[in-house]
Structure formats: structure tokens, C-alpha cells
Design an enzyme around this catalytic site. Sequence first.
Site, mmCIF file in Angstrom:
data_model
loop_
_atom_site.group_PDB
_atom_site.id
_atom_site.type_symbol
_atom_site.label_atom_id
_atom_site.label_comp_id
_atom_site.label_asym_id
_atom_site.label_seq_id
_atom_site.Cartn_x
_atom_site.Cartn_y
_atom_site.Cartn_z
ATOM 1 N N ASP A 1 -24.358 -2.255 -10.797
ATOM 2 C CA ASP A 1 -25.117 -1.285 -10.943
ATOM 3 C C ASP A 1 -26.111 -0.919 -9.573
ATOM 4 O O ASP A 1 -25.653 -1.087 -8.179
ATOM 5 C CB ASP A 1 -26.108 -2.156 -11.251
ATOM 6 C CG ASP A 1 -27.547 -1.936 -11.847
ATOM 7 O OD1 ASP A 1 -27.969 -0.528 -11.987
ATOM 8 O OD2 ASP A 1 -28.655 -3.084 -11.405
ATOM 9 N N ASP B 1 -27.935 -7.243 -15.187
ATOM 10 C CA ASP B 1 -29.773 -8.031 -15.237
ATOM 11 C C ASP B 1 -29.861 -8.515 -16.141
ATOM 12 O O ASP B 1 -30.868 -8.795 -16.487
ATOM 13 C CB ASP B 1 -29.890 -7.587 -13.834
ATOM 14 C CG ASP B 1 -30.776 -6.261 -14.327
ATOM 15 O OD1 ASP B 1 -30.152 -5.914 -15.192
ATOM 16 O OD2 ASP B 1 -30.914 -5.884 -12.954
ATOM 17 N N ASP C 1 -27.572 -5.730 -21.239
ATOM 18 C CA ASP C 1 -26.729 -5.702 -20.639
ATOM 19 C C ASP C 1 -25.273 -6.888 -21.089
ATOM 20 O O ASP C 1 -24.838 -6.871 -20.723
ATOM 21 C CB ASP C 1 -27.102 -5.991 -18.945
ATOM 22 C CG ASP C 1 -27.744 -4.767 -18.203
ATOM 23 O OD1 ASP C 1 -27.293 -3.585 -18.888
ATOM 24 O OD2 ASP C 1 -27.739 -4.786 -17.586
#
Length: 900
Positions: free
Chosen positions: A334, A637, A641
Site C-alpha cells: 500500500d 490495513d 483487505d
Amino acid sequence: MLSSQNEENNKYWALDADTIAKVCATDSTSGLTREEAAKRLIRYGYNNVITARKNKALLILLRQFTSPFTLLLGISTILSFFFREWLDGFAILIVIILNIIVGFLMEYQAHRSIKALEKLNIVHARIIRDGQMVEIKSDLLVPGDLLFVETGGMVTADARIINSKQLQVDESMLSGESFPADKICYPLPANTALVERHNMLYKGTLVTKGNGLAIIVNTGIKTEVGKLADIVQQSEQTATPLEIKVRQLSTKLIWITLALIIVILTGSFFYGTPVTKVIKIAIALSVAAIPEGLPVVTTLVLSFGVLRMAKHKAIIKKLSAVETLGEINVICTDKTGTLTKNNIEVSLIHIPDLSAHVQIDATGTSIHWMENNCISRAIAYDHLCKISALCNTAVYQPGGDVSTTSGSPLEIALLKMVHASGAKLTQYQQAFSKIDELPFSSETRVMFTRHKEKDRRQYYVSAKGAAEEILKYCTSVEAENGKSQMGEEEREQWKTIATKHAQSGFRMLAFAYRETSAYEQYFMHDLTLAGIIGFSDPLREGVKEAIKECKKAGIRIVMITGDHPETAKNIALQLGISTPTEEVMPGSAMKPYDQLTVSDREKWLNSTVFARVSPEQKQQLIAVLQDERMIVAMTGDGVNDAPALKKADIGVAMGQRGTQVAREAADMILKDDAFTTIVSAVRQGRIILENIRKYVIFLLSCNLSELLTFTVCALFNLPFQLLPLQILFINFVTDVMPALALGVSYSGDQIMQRKPYPPGTPIIDKKRWMAILVYSLIITVTTLAAVATSYLILRDKEQKYAVYNNILFYTLIFSQLLQVFNMTFNRKIAFHKTDVFRNQAIWYSIAGCVILSFVAYWTTPVRLALEITSISWQNWSIILLYSILPVVIIRCLKKWKWTI
């Protein structure tokens, strides 16, 4: 205070919100006072589920007796006693006991080390006390606390819901249902079954959508999970793939040993060797072949490596993840908070016809307009502040140099902006009471709230989200001379403005509102755009260098983000993840997995930046990479996900901003959310695997050299062959301590300068088996050559066979100890700069082993048991020379690339 009758008999799901508040002696808006909470903590105890501990120590001890090596040595002991070889029998028995004790202590310490890591992953809860939202450790919760839960969080106590907004909870751990349960506020019949109590929250369950407020009714052992304590009792730690490989290797060694014993025994019978001597040969062979320290050292090295990673802020949840870490060749990461600092601040404000860069004071007390400060007086800016305050679930309480914050960093940044503009956050929240909410999700990328204005029959709808999504709901735009209609042309203009700012690295969000006097069931329509805000998030220090290191190591970096493609590209270029000619793969261009063509797969595999990607598309990308036999690490997070984290070979959750759902699904948790920590963990994973290979090669080459030396002496019926006790002593001295020192070695810089090993590579492949054979042959030849040299040069007729046996004995010990310096992949002949040479543990282990060797020489009882005689200085010189010779030969072979 709750009465004991209420504690036991109340069916909380059948009571309404007001009754629940009375029963729990709490206030449904301001919660408990701190003083009352402290009293209840004393009465009810900590919010922990205490379960009966299994006797881990006893199980670990019993496991030592089932080791194949222990069983084989046990057979040798029985045979020794049967043939009245009392000294050999007791000596082997002592070695068995020592191995069991050492194995137990090491495995027990490893077990304790892994348990200690669990304390590093502390769960917090957000509650209302004294009318303020605060965050505390979950074990401090008490009945009567007002618990706030939201998407991605873990429910930390049993509670009765009094307010919910599209709240869904995964209760599969209690109900077995795979789909999340929709939650409600109103009472249910008293006979409602546990799985149908949709107005209750239960400890340990996970919030998958929405948010809600609930009154805690039970904590600790009185929760449903507490009553069913067995379901949360940690299961036994299963063997890791690496430990399984070591066990398989150990089993192979035992079968090889048995085969050699049969061959040599057959030869011995053929030569007419007495049965007792044949049995002694069999015992000696079994002892020589067994690397007793192999399983023990593996367990300890794994646990030591996990602790080392914890010091580098990477919490490994499963030992099996260590092996996978060392084999990773793709990291899907990410952007926000991982590559950047997650220190999000409002840096750009754009309203119709005006744009300005801003800087907000660190304390949130003032806002500096770098241009167009007239924006602060615009009607559109007033709405931006109002929307930022209302369409928000974060908490920001200014406090001089230190402010109290809780929630999303982006939402906290918005509240800081509002406060710095001179507005009072509480004024907005008191004037507009929230009555509806559509929480933000990765799929919609928008958030809506509806508020009722105090003392007026007026409703205010506020919305924020990705510019292209919010614009879909807008039919007008706020201008100084009033609202103006928004058509497709105006909508495209605003999209262009958002894209232009995104190209400069800003993360863009659009803000819209609607005022109405009518209450409508569907309120997400006919919005008025107030403006867009750009957020800046500086890059983390060391990320650029870490990405370079990954590329040298053959690890590909893929950036996946929900941000605008231009923002993603800007960051990727700064970090060197992509080149100016590479295109960003937007989520809108990604087909479903089952519809991908060969060309589509190639595009995915060649792309390094993916933007506006949904959680489902993350899973599909992982599947495409894994189809190419890549070992994938994926960061995440959010609650959405979790499937991708489970799908990846290594799921990496964020420790600071990650949801509890993500942490539960992950294999590793980053305490600092930093990309550099992932790279550090990969490096440590490689080091651990490399160290394990080193000490396995060391142990096998040493034990094989003993086996070959003994075999040569036995086949040629040499009178100075090694005794079983001597072989036991050699193994005791040279096996565990040097191997353990190798296992905790810090490998050299080259560890991140090679490509990862292909998936499924065994601990010892063909190349390494060949190296083991070469090493052991060299040690065997030089050891026998030491005896031959003493015989040919000294030609001392008075010298007895016992002296030649002792030369064989001590040359093997010292050459094996020095063999540890060959356990490096540095090919230079001079090895004083290698990682092994610089490892202090190696030097301590060698010094300790040498001291033990000379203690045996000087201690009369041990000397008699090992049949050690006096050795002249000439023979000591020969022993030293031929002990060093294998190191020199092997270093030369490494230099010429004839062996690894």
C-alpha cells in the site's frame, strides 16, 4: 452498580436501551465516570479470558523422548548393556540425558519467546467516559462502559447495542455462520437463541461494516467466549514446514546409517570379526551418523530469529512465516502510511474559481494561507468546514503541544483544519445531531451522513469521498453568487482539476452537501459541491533505499493503492518503483480473474502501480502472480483487505492504523507500519534460512567425516579406529555449540544481493549435498593423513596404537571446529572479513569446545574412559597442521568455484 441477580439472570437482548442503561447503572450518552470505572475494575477484574493452562513443559519434555535420534541412541545403550559394555552404555545414556535436557531447555525457551511476542499485539477499545471518547486497553473495560465499534475493529466485551449505523459483525467464531450478521437496536424475545441475538455484540467477534454504540454488560470470564473458554484456548504449535523438512532429513540420515551398518556388519562377519566387536562397530556407526543437535538448534534458531524481527518492529504470528519470508520475490504494498509517513495534513483547498496552498500549525491552532486567503471568507469554505466536522468519526481534542486524537489520520487532519480555521468542533456537533450514516467503504469510496439541525425542522446531508465518485451525486456547485447547475461539462472540469492536483502528489477528496426540510428515505442525491481538498503525506525516510535493496535482491515491488492514478504515479516515480514511460493500471481497466486473456495477464505482470483498486481485485492480482509461481507478500490495513492478506503467501498487517480484522488475517504485523520494516523482515528471513543451511551443512559434513573415517578404519581392520565413547565425545563437543553459533550469525551484505531461491527448494539440494561430500572427504583424508604422517616421519617404534587413535581423535575434533569457518559463501581465500569470522558467538563456541577437549586430556577419569594417552609435542604439531589443512583446501576450492 449492577446487582449479582442482574449479572446472572438478565436477558439483555430482551431489554430496551433505557432499561439496559438503568440495569447497568450507566448513562447512555456520557458513560461511566472514571472514578466509577475504577471501582468496577476492582469488583469485576480485568477483561481477560483466563483458561486452564495445559502442561506445556511436560509435553515438551515428553517430545524429547520420541526423537528418532534419541530412539536410535537408546537402542545402542540397550545393546551396550546387553553385552556388558557398561562404560559405553552409561556414556551413551548420559549423552541421551544431556540431549534431552538441552533439547527441553531450548524448546521451552523458544516456546516462551513466541508466547512473549503475543503481548506485543495489544488490543485497544474506544469508549465514552465522562462524556468524552477515549481509547484504552481492552483489559480495562468494565460493565457499564459505552463501547464504540466501527469497521475493522474487534469487539472487546459482550455488549447490548443501543445505536447502530449499517453495523455488520462476523460472529463465525461463535455461530459458525460464514456471513456477517446485520445488527439492530430494538429488543428481541427473551427466548432468542444466541446466534439470533442481533442486538448484542460478543467479545472476540469482528466488525466488518458500519459502526455502533453499545453498553458493555459482561467482561472477562463472564462473556460468551469466557463461558466457552476452550474455543479460545490456543491450539498446540504445529511443526513449521522448515521443521518438517529437518525431520525428513533426520529420517533419511537414520535410514542411511542403518544401511551402512548393515553393509559394514556384513563385511565384519565375512572377515570373522567377533560378535561383540561387531556390536561395538554398529553402536559406533549409529553414534557417528547422528547429528544430535539438528532438531534442537532448528527450533531455537527459528525462535531467536522471530525475536530478532520483533526488535525490528515486525511481529511474526506464525513460525512458518519465517521460511516464506526468506523466499519472497514480490512485495505488493500500500502507499499511505507504508511508503509515506501517514502524517496526513490538509495542504490544498480548491473551491469554485479559487485555489490555495495552506499550512496548518502543528498544534492545529492556526492556518497559513500561502495565497488567496479570501477563501476563508467564502460560503463554500464554510460548508467545507461543516462537512469536515460532521461527516467524520474521528476524535480531535486540542491540548496545546499534545492533542488527544483517535480515528483515521485523514479525518483527524480535517478536524485540525476546522479547528485552525477558528470554528468550534463541538458547536457543529451540538447544533447538528447525526441521525443517519453511510460509512466509507473501499467499494463505494464515499461517506454520507445526515443530520437534524437543532431547534429547526431542517436536515443537512454531508458527503466526502473520491472526487470522481462524489461528482456522480452532484447536480450543482457552490459559488459566491449562489448555486450554479452542474452539467457533464462542469463535472469533467472538476475531474480535470482533481487530476491536475493529484499529478502533483496530493491525495484529493471532494466535499458536497444538501439542505432540505423533508426527511427522505434515500438522501444520497442532488448534492451541491462545496470544493475539493488536497492532502499531503511525506515519504518515509529510507524507503527509496529499501526499494533499491529489494531490486538488487531480485524482489519486485508492486504499489497498490486506492488513490487517484496520477497521485500513485507521482509517488511511484519519486521512489523509483516505476519509470516515466510505465502506465498505471487503474482498477476500472482490470477484468475479472476468470475473464483474463494471456495479454491481460501480461499487462498485470508487467505493471508496477495499480490505482483505484478494489479488495477483490487485490485478491485477483495475487492469484495472477501466484500462477507464475511467485511468492507474494501483501500489505493491508482495512477489513476488506483481510481476504487478500489470507490469499497472499505472507499477509502483512499494519500495527498502528490496521484494523483488528486485518491483524487477525495476517501472518506478520508491522508495529511502525513502515515499508522498511518489511524489507528488514525479509532480510532477517533470508538470514535465518541461510544460517539453517549453514549449520545443517556443517553438522552433516562433520558427522559424515566421522562416519567415513570410522568406515575406512573398520573395512581395513586398522587397529586404531575410533571408539564409540570417543565418537560420542566428538559429537558432544563439536555439534551443538558451533552449530548454534552459526544459527544466530548475522549474514554478510551479499544476503540481499542474490535472487530468492525457487519455491520448494529443499534445505539441502544436490549442489549442497555434493559440497557436504567434498567437505567430509577432505576432513577424512587429512585426518587419516595425520596418522600416516606421524607413522612415516616419527617412526617411533615405542609409539603404541593408542597414540595413533588419539591423533585421529583430536585431529577430527579440531578440524571439525575449524570447519565452521568454511560455512560462508564468500569465495575469497582470506576469510577474516567474512560474516562467520566476525561472529563473536563462533569464537566463544570454539574456545569453549577447545577447553572441553583439553579438560578431557587433563582429567584422569575422563582420560581413562576415552582411552587418551600422553601425546608428544611433535604429534600435537601434526594434529594442529592437519586440522588447519582442510580449511585451506576448502577455501581454495571455493576460490576456484569447485564447490560452494
